[in-house]
Design an enzyme around this catalytic site. Structure first.
Site, mmCIF file in Angstrom:
data_model
loop_
_atom_site.group_PDB
_atom_site.id
_atom_site.type_symbol
_atom_site.label_atom_id
_atom_site.label_comp_id
_atom_site.label_asym_id
_atom_site.label_seq_id
_atom_site.Cartn_x
_atom_site.Cartn_y
_atom_site.Cartn_z
ATOM 1 N N HIS A 116 0.841 -1.199 0.000
ATOM 2 C CA HIS A 116 0.000 0.000 0.000
ATOM 3 C C HIS A 116 0.868 1.237 0.000
ATOM 4 C CE1 HIS A 116 0.572 1.528 4.170
ATOM 5 N NE2 HIS A 116 0.816 0.255 4.457
ATOM 6 N N CYS A 117 0.322 2.319 -0.566
ATOM 7 C CA CYS A 117 0.981 3.616 -0.503
ATOM 8 C C CYS A 117 0.169 4.489 0.451
ATOM 9 C CB CYS A 117 1.103 4.236 -1.889
ATOM 10 S SG CYS A 117 -0.467 4.448 -2.740
ATOM 11 N N ALA A 118 0.199 5.783 0.290
ATOM 12 C CA ALA A 118 -0.467 6.677 1.238
ATOM 13 C C ALA A 118 -1.977 6.551 1.213
ATOM 14 C CB ALA A 118 -0.063 8.122 0.968
ATOM 15 N N THR A 119 -2.544 6.222 0.048
ATOM 16 C CA THR A 119 -4.005 6.208 -0.069
ATOM 17 C C THR A 119 -4.571 4.949 -0.717
ATOM 18 O OG1 THR A 119 -3.901 7.324 -2.227
ATOM 19 C CG2 THR A 119 -4.097 8.732 -0.268
ATOM 20 N N ARG A 120 -3.718 4.077 -1.300
ATOM 21 C CA ARG A 120 -4.234 2.986 -2.122
ATOM 22 C C ARG A 120 -3.651 1.628 -1.756
ATOM 23 N NH1 ARG A 120 -1.932 5.571 -7.293
ATOM 24 N NH2 ARG A 120 -0.930 6.874 -5.739
#
EC number: 2.7.1.211
Length: 483
Positions: free
Chosen positions: A25-29
């Site tokens: 995962h990244c910051a939002t996804r």
């Protein structure tokens, strides 16, 4: 909010843990690599209130959940799917195996240039500040700020020195990043870059004039002449040289005894690559790079507004394929050779496209009755105006289709306008509203007008298309009714 239940629902919708190859995962996804994306229950994902949007790009299927939420959901998702903790780099590596040769080439360019973008952006923005200080008629008629206030002369000179550093020594940055990407020692890559811009060499920017005057210095090695010319501001020569360096180093490590590896491998790697660079690779790729730059500038100058309109219409579809990452190398060359090119027009058209996508999404916010769509559209629209278009494009515009059509129409119109008025960027940055600081001072007004055109046309066309198709949101779906 039950994060475990959310993770279970998402996992079920994407085909179960057997369909998950990698996850991070990244910051939002959530960033997922799936064995088969055709089995995804897209309707189920769309009906989940927590899911702000989904899209597939570069071999990854991404689920937008939002900052904070994605971290908690991923913890449960990783356990349920049997995936160990993975970084986004691990997922990118897994996703790259699903790409075709062209996509892999684009990804390679992205891997090389994305890490050095901050340095190029910093230098470019400083160059923009210097232009503001030295441009005539910008604030005072017939004068620049430096002319009106001589005390600022040395400040402008200092800023100009800071700004030029990243471009003068660009081969060092590219050499480090490219050699690392090709599997070699990045510090040898940096040393190769230093060799290509060594002060004992004729500055690459003066090569053309020296060639015309027959004043190009040479090394005379046993009767064989090698031109002593640097590669300041070049891209292709150092990319090719870095590839050769990495392959030479790896080949030598297989044959050099381990006791002598640290001594002989770096020595022969640099020497062999250096000889090839100045005798064969450098001159050929310099010519190829010049032809590429000249061709792009010629196409831009000749096709004019028509070419701008076509590029503006196609930019967002190109983003969908991921091919826009290949533009980074071209933009870097355009910015490094600003004396000839005047800057990057690609950045400007990208900004028009991003603003258009944001405007279309905000138009959906105005016409929709769906609470979930409203929530996604508000944040995604603003994000697109600031230069980040994925949530708007994949979460709203492509799903509903008519906003995407409205956006590319607005982008085409605005791109034609900015091309007509020769708007160019002197730096990379956020391609959107904040992009003003990256634009050449003499074209800032036209850039602002272009953004206004992109916003207005995209917004209006999207609303017209929505009404024309008689779209009404019911529940979580969108149905077509008679106009």
């Amino acid at each position: 909010m039950n994060h475990k239940n959310i993770a279970e629902e998402i996992l079920e919708a994407i085909g179960g843990k057997e369909n998950v190859s990698a996850a991070a995962h990244c910051a939002t996804r959530l960033r997922l690599v799936l064995h088969d994306e055709s089995v995804i229950d897209q309707t189920k994902l769309d009906n989940m209130e927590i899911v702000k949007g989904t899209f597939s790009t570069g071999g990854q299927y991404q689920v937008i959940l939002g900052s904070g939420t994605v971290n908690e959901v991923y913890k449960h998702f990783a356990k349920l799917s049997g995936q160990t903790e993975m970084s986004t780099s691990d997922v990118k590596e897994a996703a790259s195996k699903k790409l075709n040769p062209l996509q892999q080439f684009v990804k390679m360019l992205s891997d090389i240039f994305v890490p050095i973008i901050p340095a190029i952006v910093a230098g470019g923005l400083l160059m923009g500040i210097n232009n503001v200080l030295t441009a005539e008629d910008l604030f005072i008629e017939g004068k620049s700020l430096v002319t009106a206030y001589p005390g600022m002369t040395d400040l402008a000179a200092l800023i100009n020195t800071f700004a030029n550093a990243a471009f003068v020594f660009l081969p060092i940055l590219i050499g480090f990043s490219a050699t690392k990407r090709f599997g070699g020692n990045p510090y040898l890559g940096a040393a190769l870059g230093m060799l290509m811009v060594h002060p004992d060499l004729l500055n690459g920017y003066g090569y053309g004039a020296a060639l015309l005057n027959n004043e190009v210095p040479v090394w005379n090695i046993f009767g064989f002449e090698i031109e002593k010319v640097g590669y300041q501001g070049t891209v292709l020569p150092v990319l090719a040289a870095s590839f050769i360096l990495a392959k030479t180093e790896n080949s030598l490590r297989k044959v050099v005894p381990s006791a002598l590896d640290n001594l002989l491998t770096p020595l022969f790697s640099i020497f062999i690559t250096g000889i090839l660079t100045f005798t064969l690779v450098g001159p050929l790729t310099r010519s190829a790079g010049n032809l590429l730059t000249d061709g792009i500038v010629w196409l831009y100058d000749v096709t004019g507004a028509i070419g701008g309109i076509i590029f503006g219409l196609l930019y967002a579809p190109i983003v969908i394929t991921g091919m826009h990452h290949s533009f980074i190398a071209v933009e870097t060359q355009l910015l490094a050779d600003m004396v000839k090119t005047g800057g990057s027009f690609i950045f400007v058209i990208a900004a028009m496209s991003n603003v258009a996508q944001g405007a279309a999404t905000l138009a959906v916010l105005k016409v929709t009755r769906n609470a979930k769509v409203k929530g996604t559209a508000s944040a995604a629209g603003i994000s697109a105006l600031l230069g980040i278009t994925e949530p708007a494009m994949f979460g709203i515009n492509l799903k509903l289709r008519y906003p995407f059509i409205g956006a590319i129409i607005g982008s085409g119109a605005a791109s034609g306008f900015v091309t007509l008025f020769k708007v160019k960027a002197s730096a990379l940055g956020a391609a959107g509203l904040p992009g003003i600081i990256s634009i050449r001072p003499d074209t800032i007004v036209s850039y602002i007008i272009g953004m206004a055109i992109a916003f207005a046309i995209s917004f209006i066309v999207t609303i017209i298309l929505a009404k024309r198709e008689g779209r009404k949101e019911k529940g979580t779906g969108v149905e077509k009714t008679a106009a």
